[in-house]
Design an enzyme around this catalytic site. Sequence first.
Site, PDB file in Angstrom:
ATOM      1  N   GLU A 123     -33.377 -11.416 -45.115  1.00 30.61           N
ATOM      2  CA  GLU A 123     -32.783 -11.231 -43.784  1.00 30.61           C
ATOM      3  C   GLU A 123     -31.463 -10.473 -43.872  1.00 30.61           C
ATOM      4  O   GLU A 123     -31.141  -9.651 -43.019  1.00 30.61           O
ATOM      5  CB  GLU A 123     -32.589 -12.605 -43.117  1.00 30.61           C
ATOM      6  CG  GLU A 123     -33.920 -13.235 -42.724  1.00 30.61           C
ATOM      7  CD  GLU A 123     -33.760 -14.656 -42.212  1.00 30.61           C
ATOM      8  OE1 GLU A 123     -33.378 -15.530 -43.018  1.00 30.61           O
ATOM      9  OE2 GLU A 123     -33.999 -14.892 -41.011  1.00 30.61           O
ATOM     10  N   GLU A 150     -40.299 -19.347 -45.097  1.00 31.93           N
ATOM     11  CA  GLU A 150     -39.756 -20.542 -44.441  1.00 31.93           C
ATOM     12  C   GLU A 150     -40.810 -21.524 -43.952  1.00 31.93           C
ATOM     13  O   GLU A 150     -40.619 -22.736 -44.052  1.00 31.93           O
ATOM     14  CB  GLU A 150     -38.852 -20.132 -43.266  1.00 31.93           C
ATOM     15  CG  GLU A 150     -37.462 -19.659 -43.674  1.00 31.93           C
ATOM     16  CD  GLU A 150     -37.421 -18.200 -44.106  1.00 31.93           C
ATOM     17  OE1 GLU A 150     -38.484 -17.571 -44.261  1.00 31.93           O
ATOM     18  OE2 GLU A 150     -36.302 -17.689 -44.294  1.00 31.93           O
TER      19      GLU A 150
END
Length: 703
Positions: free
Chosen positions: A106, A126
């Site tokens: 990210e 995730e």
Amino acid sequence: MSTRVVSVEFQDNVAVVTVDNPPVNTITAAVREGLFQAADQIRAQPGVKAVVLLCKGSTFFSGADINEFSGPPKEEEYRRLFAQWEGMSVPVVAGMHGTVLGGGLELSLACHYRVAAPGTRLGLPEVTLGIIPGAGGTQRMPRLIGVEKTLELILSGRPVDAAKAVELGFVDAVIEGDLAQGTIEFAKRLVAEGKGPRRTSERNVDPATATDEIIARLTEQAKKQYPNRQAPFFAIDAVRASLRLPLEEGLKYEEELANRSKATTEAKALIHVFFAERETRKIPGLPADVKARPVQKAGVVGAGTMGGGIAICFANAGIPVTVLDATREALDRGLKRVEETFDSMVKRGRITAEDKAKRMSLIRGTLDYADFADADVIIEAVFEDMNLKKKVFAELDRVAKPGAVLATNTSTLDIDEIASSVSRPQDVIGMHFFSPANVMPLLEVVRTDRTGPETLRTVMDLAKPLRKTPVLAKVCYGFIGNRMMEGYAREAQRMVLEGATPRQVDSALERFGMAMGILAVFDMAGVDVGVNVHKANADKYPPDPTYYQADLALYEAGRLGQKTGKGYYRYEPGDRTRYDDPEAIELIRARAKKLGVEPREHTEEEILERCLYPLMNEGFKILEEGVALRASDIDVVWTSGYGFPRYRGGPMFYAETIGLKTLLDGMLKYREIFGPMHWEPAPLLVKLVKEGKSIADWERSRT
Ligand code: NAI
């Protein structure tokens, strides 16, 4: 400037920021602080034309700091940090290598350009932890590659390699050769070509990548892949929002969903298992100066199902291994099966033909014990027969070098007794692999009262190259896993005697999340295997004439499971599909009648309670007796070796989830119906409920 972990230097007009936070450049608070400062410093420096972000060591940022998950939310800080980097007025290039996951990836999305070394692995895993990307992944990634591809990446949970990332469109180039130099040159080229910042936040999401059809397909797929789960649906919701919300608002919406996902039981359970798996190697009371002995050569006795699989584990780890069997035929058969296993790995693209040749060359067959003379560890995997195992160990005692680990793969036999057949019981230990041994991640390490500390350390450390999760147990019947299995399977079989169909029982367990219903497991492993264990250990079970009688009825009718085409179910040749078989049901009903078992109606709730409560109850006994070091070890055994759903955290975590009092009340309810023989609650469970304490309270009170 440099902080402890972040340094900035200027090469010509390029600011080179290098992060060095070993071992894997986790984005800890210190890294974030350093990155804030670096951005400030670069802004204040006149003449900077481009910025390059690199990491030292084995990998670019591997991800966020999982230890921070339980603390206050960090999303806002991440947002500010990334905004600061994205907001730079000159091009910012991330140069990546290693394994770049979650927050690490990210962060790169907030840079303007991304390049990577060949083989770099990049992903947003995730959902495998029950959460969603919370540092912009759900908003920036779709701006680069669209909603559909972003969701495919997030829902798979699996990383892609650099070449695939270029193809998907979130990495600009693969850099061959020196990554730092290549990234700096890439940045200089951008400057020369007059290219400015290219902010992900300023891009729009392509609506064609988020049609109703696409969303419906992905939602359907997620429902199938993730039953009983929430995180994948939070992820779908968040990624879709990128289409309608400007980045700032999208990020806030992502944060809200990320926080909701973190609060779910599934996230807590998955994170619990994640940490539990890292805890198992710690052995309280084992002095730190006890060192593992090096393992450079291995031996395996018995080239059967388990011996062959274990030999493959060593070869995969690059450790030469000698395999012995009693006869030439058995040895050849075993080695042929090993070769076939490698062939199927090649066929499925898991390894190359070259890998196969290399690994096969590490495996040597023998009929002569003298060939074990230089082995550092020898694992016995012959038939499950005490006298045979003692004979094998006496041979090993004769030929093995001093200090060699002498291990047994027994599932049920008393390892203390096996150790009594050698002159060096301190070197004897259980290494209980699970079938198929080259696939299943669990390794139960079983110590006797006389196992030496060095032997223990050696085997716990050896698990790593063998790619196993070792869980330490003490000798007792069934160790941790199979001991807990006893009551679980007993009730499943008993309910079939009472008139439930095999499918009814298995489906309830599978809907709960078990990888496979227990009766189907018996069909797969062979009904005879369980029957033989129960025959050999008859003296160890309570005097219950209905005990494991469904197995016996099938066995006596020659229904041994998949290998004979029928067991609890019926199978077609070459096909593992389970078909209901009235014949099996009839056989079992007749046996029940003969035994005088009262028929009974079973709700799904009762099936689950009767299977899972004895399983969890036994866990409390194992814990109190010290057979397992800690409750989380029990959870690892069941999630990594027995198909217990990780998202329920394992049996001990699940006991806390439903409440210890619920479990106790359930045990008492069934004791009332079926009597105390199998339904006596574990003393520790009773005690914890009485004192209103959790398992963690009890564990703390003991240290
Ligand atoms: P298997 O029957 O496939 O293999 C046993 C091998 O030992 C055969 O190749 C046989 O020829 C060989 N053998 C017999 N006597 C021997 C001797 N005197 N010297 C050398 N080799 C000899 O059995 P499997 O399933 O591999 O089981 C082996 C051990 O592993 C048993 O103790 C079993 O309880 C344990 N185990 C089995 C699991 C399974 O799922 N099959 C799982 C975990 C443990």
